[in-house]
Design a protein around this motif. Structure first.
Motif, PDB file in Angstrom:
ATOM      1  N   UNK A 188       5.260   8.714   8.762  1.00 53.15           N
ATOM      2  CA  UNK A 188       4.642   9.210   7.530  1.00 53.15           C
ATOM      3  C   UNK A 188       5.438   8.859   6.298  1.00 53.15           C
ATOM      4  N   UNK A 189       6.761   8.913   6.417  1.00 53.82           N
ATOM      5  CA  UNK A 189       7.631   8.556   5.298  1.00 53.82           C
ATOM      6  C   UNK A 189       7.443   7.094   4.905  1.00 53.82           C
ATOM      7  N   UNK A 190       7.415   6.196   5.897  1.00 55.33           N
ATOM      8  CA  UNK A 190       7.221   4.772   5.614  1.00 55.33           C
ATOM      9  C   UNK A 190       5.831   4.503   5.040  1.00 55.33           C
ATOM     10  N   UNK A 191       4.827   5.220   5.521  1.00 56.13           N
ATOM     11  CA  UNK A 191       3.481   5.061   4.969  1.00 56.13           C
ATOM     12  C   UNK A 191       3.440   5.462   3.500  1.00 56.13           C
ATOM     13  N   UNK A 192       4.129   6.550   3.162  1.00 59.51           N
ATOM     14  CA  UNK A 192       4.187   6.974   1.762  1.00 59.51           C
ATOM     15  C   UNK A 192       4.925   5.951   0.908  1.00 59.51           C
ATOM     16  N   UNK A 193       6.032   5.435   1.437  1.00 55.91           N
ATOM     17  CA  UNK A 193       6.839   4.485   0.677  1.00 55.91           C
ATOM     18  C   UNK A 193       6.068   3.208   0.376  1.00 55.91           C
ATOM     19  N   UNK A 194       5.346   2.678   1.350  1.00 57.05           N
ATOM     20  CA  UNK A 194       4.666   1.407   1.093  1.00 57.05           C
ATOM     21  C   UNK A 194       3.520   1.579   0.102  1.00 57.05           C
ATOM     22  N   UNK A 195       2.896   2.754   0.076  1.00 59.33           N
ATOM     23  CA  UNK A 195       1.865   3.002  -0.934  1.00 59.33           C
ATOM     24  C   UNK A 195       2.501   3.141  -2.317  1.00 59.33           C
TER      25      UNK A 195
ATOM     26  N   UNK B 101       4.195  -0.441  -3.510  1.00 58.08           N
ATOM     27  CA  UNK B 101       3.154  -1.415  -3.830  1.00 58.08           C
ATOM     28  C   UNK B 101       2.298  -0.953  -4.999  1.00 58.08           C
ATOM     29  N   UNK B 102       1.962   0.341  -5.019  1.00 54.47           N
ATOM     30  CA  UNK B 102       1.129   0.873  -6.099  1.00 54.47           C
ATOM     31  C   UNK B 102       1.806   0.793  -7.447  1.00 54.47           C
ATOM     32  N   UNK B 103       3.099   1.095  -7.526  1.00 58.93           N
ATOM     33  CA  UNK B 103       3.825   1.032  -8.795  1.00 58.93           C
ATOM     34  C   UNK B 103       3.849  -0.396  -9.328  1.00 58.93           C
ATOM     35  N   UNK B 104       4.106  -1.367  -8.449  1.00 63.81           N
ATOM     36  CA  UNK B 104       4.163  -2.770  -8.883  1.00 63.81           C
ATOM     37  C   UNK B 104       2.794  -3.239  -9.373  1.00 63.81           C
ATOM     38  N   UNK B 105       1.750  -3.001  -8.582  1.00 62.69           N
ATOM     39  CA  UNK B 105       0.414  -3.458  -8.960  1.00 62.69           C
ATOM     40  C   UNK B 105      -0.100  -2.732 -10.197  1.00 62.69           C
ATOM     41  N   UNK B 106       0.136  -1.427 -10.279  1.00 65.16           N
ATOM     42  CA  UNK B 106      -0.344  -0.659 -11.434  1.00 65.16           C
ATOM     43  C   UNK B 106       0.340  -1.114 -12.717  1.00 65.16           C
ATOM     44  N   UNK B 107       1.623  -1.454 -12.632  1.00 66.74           N
ATOM     45  CA  UNK B 107       2.340  -1.905 -13.824  1.00 66.74           C
ATOM     46  C   UNK B 107       1.755  -3.216 -14.345  1.00 66.74           C
ATOM     47  N   UNK B 108       1.580  -4.194 -13.473  1.00 63.46           N
ATOM     48  CA  UNK B 108       1.065  -5.490 -13.925  1.00 63.46           C
ATOM     49  C   UNK B 108      -0.375  -5.376 -14.419  1.00 63.46           C
ATOM     50  N   UNK B 109      -1.195  -4.606 -13.707  1.00 64.18           N
ATOM     51  CA  UNK B 109      -2.576  -4.423 -14.158  1.00 64.18           C
ATOM     52  C   UNK B 109      -2.613  -3.660 -15.477  1.00 64.18           C
ATOM     53  N   UNK B 110      -1.756  -2.648 -15.613  1.00 62.38           N
ATOM     54  CA  UNK B 110      -1.714  -1.878 -16.856  1.00 62.38           C
ATOM     55  C   UNK B 110      -1.277  -2.719 -18.045  1.00 62.38           C
ATOM     56  N   UNK B 111      -0.301  -3.608 -17.840  1.00 56.23           N
ATOM     57  CA  UNK B 111       0.150  -4.495 -18.918  1.00 56.23           C
ATOM     58  C   UNK B 111      -0.984  -5.416 -19.357  1.00 56.23           C
ATOM     59  N   UNK B 112      -1.713  -5.971 -18.380  1.00 55.55           N
ATOM     60  CA  UNK B 112      -2.832  -6.866 -18.712  1.00 55.55           C
ATOM     61  C   UNK B 112      -3.908  -6.124 -19.488  1.00 55.55           C
TER      62      UNK B 112
ATOM     63  N   UNK C 241      -7.961   2.182   0.428  1.00 56.84           N
ATOM     64  CA  UNK C 241      -8.554   3.126  -0.522  1.00 56.84           C
ATOM     65  C   UNK C 241      -7.493   3.773  -1.395  1.00 56.84           C
ATOM     66  N   UNK C 242      -6.439   4.284  -0.766  1.00 52.85           N
ATOM     67  CA  UNK C 242      -5.397   4.965  -1.518  1.00 52.85           C
ATOM     68  C   UNK C 242      -4.694   4.008  -2.474  1.00 52.85           C
ATOM     69  N   UNK C 243      -4.373   2.816  -2.003  1.00 52.94           N
ATOM     70  CA  UNK C 243      -3.682   1.848  -2.852  1.00 52.94           C
ATOM     71  C   UNK C 243      -4.566   1.417  -4.016  1.00 52.94           C
ATOM     72  N   UNK C 244      -5.826   1.143  -3.750  1.00 50.07           N
ATOM     73  CA  UNK C 244      -6.752   0.733  -4.819  1.00 50.07           C
ATOM     74  C   UNK C 244      -6.949   1.849  -5.834  1.00 50.07           C
TER      75      UNK C 244
END
Length: 392
Positions: free
Chosen positions: A88-95, A98-109, A263-266
């Motif tokens: 469960x810890x690893x599942x939380x970490x990968x979300x 990955x979510x922070x990286x993708x959200x940052x780049x999408x937010x900047x755009x 779903x959660x990541x998107x």
């Protein structure tokens, strides 16, 4: 007649001593309250015939006895509870990562798009921000889960894109490099190339700012390095492509992104990017108009103006609210339980139902998110100190 020495101030009148004493008293009161509550908790458990402790987590005789859909590491229901918590810890970490990286780049755009001179781009970015920010995240997660990912074709007739991406209601299957020596050397080459490119980019920035040139030679080098990186990605990495096994009626090989994870990541990415876009927009607009005019007077094009003059200054304003958005994404990932994704909260909830150790598992979840958020805030605070103006 002047005094030969100053009269010593009594400690009860020294403001510095008083501040220290007050802080010591506050810390002592907090520790006393914690001790009282802890003792009260243990006594209540004893009166109910229950025990308080975390030993059951590592007890090899106690099996978890439940399945976990997403398992980044090998896991069986016969494993101890600590193994399930680790999954469960690893599942939380990968979300989160990955979510922070993708959200940052999408937010900047999206944030830069909000300031675009192009009417259509500006309106699309504005509509995106207004819709996403004013819709509850939980509702968005339900939309992506029930209306999008679960509506993909069945596993026996998947939607195939570019003959390498398979979409089905059991998940998204994408190509993924094999864990062999060839892929490892290719990844190391990409990392080394990225480090070299950063140094070249910094050197180019210094040349442009000091000499007023465009740094075309550096651009050519960076373009060549980018071309080589593309070749390494497509030809150097030993890719494993998914394929459909008609006899077993399943898709094998490649990387499987379950509907719950996708779903959660998107949802987290798109939702958080709407807030980051406003942070980026406000940060850029905080830079005075004179900075734009001065940069353009030097002959810099719009891309160089944004990269060398505006964005570095905007970062000093953007980083504190960006920290809050990253922390919110980490905490919002606990909504995974609503769509059945087995993160640290969902796993801990299942364990507490099985063992009756609800208080212990609640403390585990609280400490986990506390540590996650402290790491994020510490990293962002370090970055904030790095971009601030240095006073001499």
């Amino acid at each position: 007649m002047s005094k030969t020495h100053q009269e010593k101030i009594p400690f009860w009148r020294d403001s510095r001593v008083i501040k220290v004493i007050i802080q010591i008293i506050i810390v002592a009161i907090i520790l006393l309250l914690i001790a009282i509550f802890s003792n009260n908790l243990v006594n209540n458990f004893r009166q109910l015939g229950l025990s308080f402790g975390f030993g059951f987590i590592f007890d090899p005789d106690l099996n978890s006895r439940f399945n976990i859909g997403d398992t980044p590491i090998p896991y069986q229901p016969t494993d101890p509870y600590y193994r399930a918590i680790l999954v469960g810890l690893l599942n939380s970490l990968r979300v989160m990562i990955t979510g922070i990286i993708l959200a940052f780049f999408l937010g900047v755009i999206i944030g830069i798009g909000r300031l675009s001179d192009n009417w259509l781009v500006k309106k699309i970015a504005t509509i995106y921000v207004e819709i996403i920010r004013n819709t509850p995240l939980l509702l968005q997660l339900f939309f992506w889960y029930f209306a999008v990912f679960l509506k993909f074709p069945k596993i026996d007739d998947p939607l195939i894109i570019f003959n390498s991406i398979f979409l089905s209601n059991q998940g998204i299957y994408i190509p993924f490099p094999l864990g062999n020596l060839q892929s490892l050397l290719s990844i190391l080459s990409l990392v080394l190339g990225t480090i070299i490119a950063v140094f070249i980019w910094q050197k180019q920035t210094q040349v442009i700012m000091q000499q007023g040139t465009t740094g075309k030679a550096y651009n050519i080098v960076l373009m060549m390095m980018g071309f080589v990186s593309i070749l390494i990605i497509f030809l150097g990495l030993d890719w494993q492509f998914p394929d459909y096994d008609s006899q077993m009626q399943r898709i094998q090989n490649g990387l499987n992104l379950s509907p719950e994870f996708a779903t959660l990541l998107t949802g987290l990415t798109i939702y958080t990017a709407g807030f980051i876009a406003e942070v980026v927009r406000s940060g850029i607009q905080s830079v005075s108009k004179g900075q734009w005019e001065a940069a353009k007077a030097l002959g810099l094009n719009s891309g160089l103006v944004m990269r060398l003059v505006i964005f570095p200054q905007a970062l000093r304003v953007m980083i504190p609210p960006l920290t809050s958005e990253f922390l919110n994404l980490a905490k919002n990932s606990s909504l995974a339980v609503a769509i059945g994704y087995n993160d640290i909260y969902a796993v801990s909830n299942t364990i507490s139902n099985q063992t009756g150790k609800s208080v212990e598992m609640l403390l585990v979840v609280m400490m986990t998110y506390l540590i996650f958020n402290l790491i994020i805030s510490s990293g962002m605070n370090w970055l904030n100190r790095l971009v601030q103006l240095k006073e001499k």
